[in-house]
Design a protein around this motif. Structure first.
Motif, PDB file in Angstrom:
ATOM      1  N   PRO A  33       0.790  -1.238   0.000  1.00 55.52           N
ATOM      2  CA  PRO A  33       0.000   0.000   0.000  1.00 55.52           C
ATOM      3  C   PRO A  33       0.818   1.283   0.000  1.00 55.52           C
ATOM      4  O   PRO A  33       0.311   2.331  -0.413  1.00 55.52           O
ATOM      5  N   LEU A  34       2.079   1.234   0.453  1.00 58.20           N
ATOM      6  CA  LEU A  34       2.919   2.429   0.490  1.00 58.20           C
ATOM      7  C   LEU A  34       3.906   2.476  -0.673  1.00 58.20           C
ATOM      8  O   LEU A  34       4.906   3.187  -0.611  1.00 58.20           O
ATOM      9  N   HIS A  35       3.608   1.755  -1.734  1.00 56.68           N
ATOM     10  CA  HIS A  35       4.473   1.743  -2.914  1.00 56.68           C
ATOM     11  C   HIS A  35       4.715   3.169  -3.402  1.00 56.68           C
ATOM     12  O   HIS A  35       3.801   3.998  -3.459  1.00 56.68           O
ATOM     13  N   SER A  36       5.944   3.462  -3.784  1.00 58.85           N
ATOM     14  CA  SER A  36       6.320   4.831  -4.132  1.00 58.85           C
ATOM     15  C   SER A  36       5.609   5.347  -5.385  1.00 58.85           C
ATOM     16  O   SER A  36       5.515   6.562  -5.587  1.00 58.85           O
ATOM     17  N   GLU A  37       5.078   4.459  -6.209  1.00 58.88           N
ATOM     18  CA  GLU A  37       4.428   4.901  -7.438  1.00 58.88           C
ATOM     19  C   GLU A  37       2.918   5.076  -7.289  1.00 58.88           C
ATOM     20  O   GLU A  37       2.233   5.399  -8.262  1.00 58.88           O
ATOM     21  N   ARG A  38       2.412   4.915  -6.087  1.00 58.84           N
ATOM     22  CA  ARG A  38       0.966   5.028  -5.887  1.00 58.84           C
ATOM     23  C   ARG A  38       0.512   6.487  -6.001  1.00 58.84           C
ATOM     24  O   ARG A  38       1.291   7.413  -5.756  1.00 58.84           O
ATOM     25  N   ASP A  39      -0.745   6.664  -6.381  1.00 54.54           N
ATOM     26  CA  ASP A  39      -1.399   7.950  -6.169  1.00 54.54           C
ATOM     27  C   ASP A  39      -1.775   8.049  -4.702  1.00 54.54           C
ATOM     28  O   ASP A  39      -1.901   7.035  -4.004  1.00 54.54           O
ATOM     29  N   ARG A  40      -1.991   9.265  -4.225  1.00 58.60           N
ATOM     30  CA  ARG A  40      -2.370   9.461  -2.823  1.00 58.60           C
ATOM     31  C   ARG A  40      -3.855   9.804  -2.739  1.00 58.60           C
ATOM     32  O   ARG A  40      -4.348  10.641  -3.489  1.00 58.60           O
ATOM     33  N   LEU A  41      -4.537   9.161  -1.817  1.00 61.57           N
ATOM     34  CA  LEU A  41      -5.930   9.483  -1.509  1.00 61.57           C
ATOM     35  C   LEU A  41      -6.007   9.827  -0.033  1.00 61.57           C
ATOM     36  O   LEU A  41      -5.801   8.970   0.824  1.00 61.57           O
ATOM     37  N   ILE A  42      -6.296  11.087   0.258  1.00 56.47           N
ATOM     38  CA  ILE A  42      -6.416  11.551   1.638  1.00 56.47           C
ATOM     39  C   ILE A  42      -7.897  11.612   1.985  1.00 56.47           C
ATOM     40  O   ILE A  42      -8.664  12.355   1.365  1.00 56.47           O
ATOM     41  N   ILE A  43      -8.305  10.816   2.965  1.00 52.89           N
ATOM     42  CA  ILE A  43      -9.694  10.802   3.406  1.00 52.89           C
ATOM     43  C   ILE A  43      -9.818  11.778   4.569  1.00 52.89           C
ATOM     44  O   ILE A  43      -9.503  11.451   5.710  1.00 52.89           O
ATOM     45  N   SER A  44     -10.256  13.002   4.263  1.00 48.00           N
ATOM     46  CA  SER A  44     -10.356  14.015   5.305  1.00 48.00           C
ATOM     47  C   SER A  44     -11.592  13.784   6.171  1.00 48.00           C
ATOM     48  O   SER A  44     -11.552  14.017   7.375  1.00 48.00           O
ATOM     49  N   LYS A  45     -12.703  13.335   5.558  1.00 46.32           N
ATOM     50  CA  LYS A  45     -13.909  13.034   6.349  1.00 46.32           C
ATOM     51  C   LYS A  45     -13.870  11.557   6.742  1.00 46.32           C
ATOM     52  O   LYS A  45     -14.638  10.735   6.257  1.00 46.32           O
ATOM     53  N   GLY A  46     -12.940  11.245   7.645  1.00 46.34           N
ATOM     54  CA  GLY A  46     -12.709   9.856   8.008  1.00 46.34           C
ATOM     55  C   GLY A  46     -13.936   9.150   8.541  1.00 46.34           C
ATOM     56  O   GLY A  46     -14.212   7.999   8.181  1.00 46.34           O
ATOM     57  N   HIS A  47     -14.711   9.826   9.388  1.00 47.32           N
ATOM     58  CA  HIS A  47     -15.907   9.219   9.964  1.00 47.32           C
ATOM     59  C   HIS A  47     -16.900   8.812   8.884  1.00 47.32           C
ATOM     60  O   HIS A  47     -17.706   7.902   9.084  1.00 47.32           O
ATOM     61  N   GLY A  48     -16.845   9.467   7.718  1.00 48.09           N
ATOM     62  CA  GLY A  48     -17.772   9.185   6.632  1.00 48.09           C
ATOM     63  C   GLY A  48     -17.200   8.303   5.554  1.00 48.09           C
ATOM     64  O   GLY A  48     -17.647   8.361   4.405  1.00 48.09           O
ATOM     65  N   SER A  49     -16.224   7.493   5.917  1.00 46.99           N
ATOM     66  CA  SER A  49     -15.607   6.616   4.912  1.00 46.99           C
ATOM     67  C   SER A  49     -15.683   5.148   5.295  1.00 46.99           C
ATOM     68  O   SER A  49     -14.886   4.338   4.812  1.00 46.99           O
ATOM     69  N   ILE A  50     -16.642   4.786   6.141  1.00 53.56           N
ATOM     70  CA  ILE A  50     -16.803   3.373   6.486  1.00 53.56           C
ATOM     71  C   ILE A  50     -17.097   2.551   5.230  1.00 53.56           C
ATOM     72  O   ILE A  50     -16.759   1.367   5.151  1.00 53.56           O
ATOM     73  N   CYS A  51     -17.698   3.198   4.228  1.00 55.02           N
ATOM     74  CA  CYS A  51     -17.958   2.508   2.957  1.00 55.02           C
ATOM     75  C   CYS A  51     -16.682   2.094   2.242  1.00 55.02           C
ATOM     76  O   CYS A  51     -16.729   1.275   1.310  1.00 55.02           O
ATOM     77  N   MET A  52     -15.552   2.622   2.647  1.00 48.26           N
ATOM     78  CA  MET A  52     -14.283   2.225   2.044  1.00 48.26           C
ATOM     79  C   MET A  52     -13.776   0.894   2.592  1.00 48.26           C
ATOM     80  O   MET A  52     -12.976   0.219   1.953  1.00 48.26           O
ATOM     81  N   TYR A  53     -14.267   0.480   3.766  1.00 48.83           N
ATOM     82  CA  TYR A  53     -13.811  -0.772   4.358  1.00 48.83           C
ATOM     83  C   TYR A  53     -14.086  -1.978   3.450  1.00 48.83           C
ATOM     84  O   TYR A  53     -13.166  -2.769   3.182  1.00 48.83           O
ATOM     85  N   PRO A  54     -15.318  -2.164   2.974  1.00 44.40           N
ATOM     86  CA  PRO A  54     -15.543  -3.320   2.091  1.00 44.40           C
ATOM     87  C   PRO A  54     -14.772  -3.225   0.785  1.00 44.40           C
ATOM     88  O   PRO A  54     -14.365  -4.259   0.228  1.00 44.40           O
ATOM     89  N   ILE A  55     -14.552  -2.027   0.279  1.00 40.65           N
ATOM     90  CA  ILE A  55     -13.766  -1.858  -0.951  1.00 40.65           C
ATOM     91  C   ILE A  55     -12.345  -2.360  -0.734  1.00 40.65           C
ATOM     92  O   ILE A  55     -11.815  -3.142  -1.533  1.00 40.65           O
ATOM     93  N   LEU A  56     -11.710  -1.905   0.334  1.00 39.99           N
ATOM     94  CA  LEU A  56     -10.328  -2.298   0.601  1.00 39.99           C
ATOM     95  C   LEU A  56     -10.215  -3.795   0.857  1.00 39.99           C
ATOM     96  O   LEU A  56      -9.256  -4.444   0.403  1.00 39.99           O
ATOM     97  N   ALA A  57     -11.191  -4.358   1.571  1.00 43.87           N
ATOM     98  CA  ALA A  57     -11.168  -5.804   1.804  1.00 43.87           C
ATOM     99  C   ALA A  57     -11.336  -6.568   0.494  1.00 43.87           C
ATOM    100  O   ALA A  57     -10.643  -7.561   0.236  1.00 43.87           O
ATOM    101  N   ASP A  58     -12.255  -6.107  -0.351  1.00 41.91           N
ATOM    102  CA  ASP A  58     -12.508  -6.759  -1.626  1.00 41.91           C
ATOM    103  C   ASP A  58     -11.279  -6.745  -2.525  1.00 41.91           C
ATOM    104  O   ASP A  58     -11.007  -7.708  -3.249  1.00 41.91           O
ATOM    105  N   LEU A  59     -10.507  -5.664  -2.461  1.00 43.01           N
ATOM    106  CA  LEU A  59      -9.346  -5.516  -3.336  1.00 43.01           C
ATOM    107  C   LEU A  59      -8.083  -6.136  -2.759  1.00 43.01           C
ATOM    108  O   LEU A  59      -7.040  -6.134  -3.412  1.00 43.01           O
ATOM    109  N   GLY A  60      -8.154  -6.637  -1.545  1.00 39.48           N
ATOM    110  CA  GLY A  60      -7.023  -7.377  -1.005  1.00 39.48           C
ATOM    111  C   GLY A  60      -6.070  -6.568  -0.143  1.00 39.48           C
ATOM    112  O   GLY A  60      -4.962  -7.029   0.136  1.00 39.48           O
ATOM    113  N   PHE A  61      -6.472  -5.391   0.310  1.00 38.53           N
ATOM    114  CA  PHE A  61      -5.622  -4.624   1.220  1.00 38.53           C
ATOM    115  C   PHE A  61      -5.520  -5.308   2.581  1.00 38.53           C
ATOM    116  O   PHE A  61      -4.514  -5.191   3.276  1.00 38.53           O
TER     117      PHE A  61
END
Length: 283
Positions: A67-95
């Motif tokens: 996940p910290l690969h130097s060639e990655r784009d950066r995604l900053i989640i400023s509204k962290g409390h409103g990003s629970i929907c990202m949990y299933p995405i990350l699990a699905d993609l293998g993070f």
């Protein structure tokens, strides 16, 4: 080559698949909140199309097994409390393992009610709302100074845009022509204690950002094909100024007595309401 990290950013889905993925993420987010009511549901239902577009639409360059690969784009989640929907995405993609979705807010899990960088796929902890855009601006100028062709995205809420720190970052990013920076505003019209316009109106947020030297676009945030297409064009554009995508969304979308309810930020739907939603969808 064996041992090399996998870049999953080129897994673009067709529009029908993106729609199906949005529905799946919506249901998984409801399910997580049903099991773990410490999480914020209403705030996590409005940015789903944006996150599905970034992760499944070929927009974001990411490496689940590094996940910290130097060639990655950066995604900053400023509204962290409103990003629970990202949990299933990350699990699905293998993070991380899908089993973590059954341990949200538990001592033996890594997924909290408010996420932090212990979770693979999350970049930062930003403290109080309003600081994610400043963090993203710092990363963007660092990438530019190193002549790296990397993109930085930041997800903010419209209530968060009341914060003075946001406008300091807005001026900074414009002054330094950070056209590798894209601000995504989840404009769901509701802050913590009521409608945003009743607390401090942004007026036309796009025009206001444009007056600070930003290139702005405002669209329907629940049209995932449009969101994906627009983000794709914005990612490659280098207009000599930072870019903002304002997504008009509904807070609590799809949940009875929560959608567009002015107090939805602090309301938890009744468990039986969520059970009915989930059981209906399973038929």
């Amino acid at each position: 080559m064996s041992g090399m990290p996998t870049n999953r950013s080129q897994m673009t889905m067709n529009p029908n698949n993106l729609e199906a993925r949005v529905e799946w993420v919506w249901r998984e987010t409801v399910r997580i909140h049903r099991n773990f009511p410490e999480t914020r549901l209403a705030s996590s239902l409005s940015p789903i199309e944006a996150l599905v577009s970034l992760f499944y639409g070929g927009i974001l360059k990411f490496f689940p097994n590094d996940p910290l690969h130097s060639e990655r784009d950066r995604l900053i989640i400023s509204k962290g409390h409103g990003s629970i929907c990202m949990y299933p995405i990350l699990a699905d993609l293998g993070f991380f393992s899908r089993e973590e979705l059954d341990r949200v807010c538990q001592e033996d899990g890594i997924l909290g009610g408010i996420p932090d960088p212990i979770i693979p796929g999350y970049e930062t902890v930003n403290g109080s709302l309003g600081h994610g855009l400043g963090v993203a601006s710092g990363i963007a100028i660092a990438q530019k100074s190193l002549n790296l062709d990397r993109n930085v995205f930041v997800l903010c809420g419209d209530g968060e845009m009341h914060e003075g720190a946001c406008w300091e970052a807005i001026m900074f990013a414009s002054h330094h022509s950070l056209d590798n920076l894209t601000l995504i505003v989840d404009d769901n019209s509701i802050a913590m204690l009521g409608f945003t316009a009743d607390i401090v109106s942004h007026g036309d947020l796009g025009k206001r950002l444009a007056s600070f030297g930003w290139e702005t676009t405002a669209i329907n945030g629940h049209d995932v094909e449009l969101v994906c297409r627009t983000l794709g064009a914005m990612k490659t554009a280098r207009p000599g100024k930072p870019k903002a995508l304002i997504l008009k969304t509904l807070k609590g979308r799809g949940v009875p007595n929560l959608e567009n309810e002015p107090m939805s930020h602090v309301l938890n739907p009744k468990p039986e309401t969520l059970d009915q939603i989930l059981e209906f969808g399973d038929d």
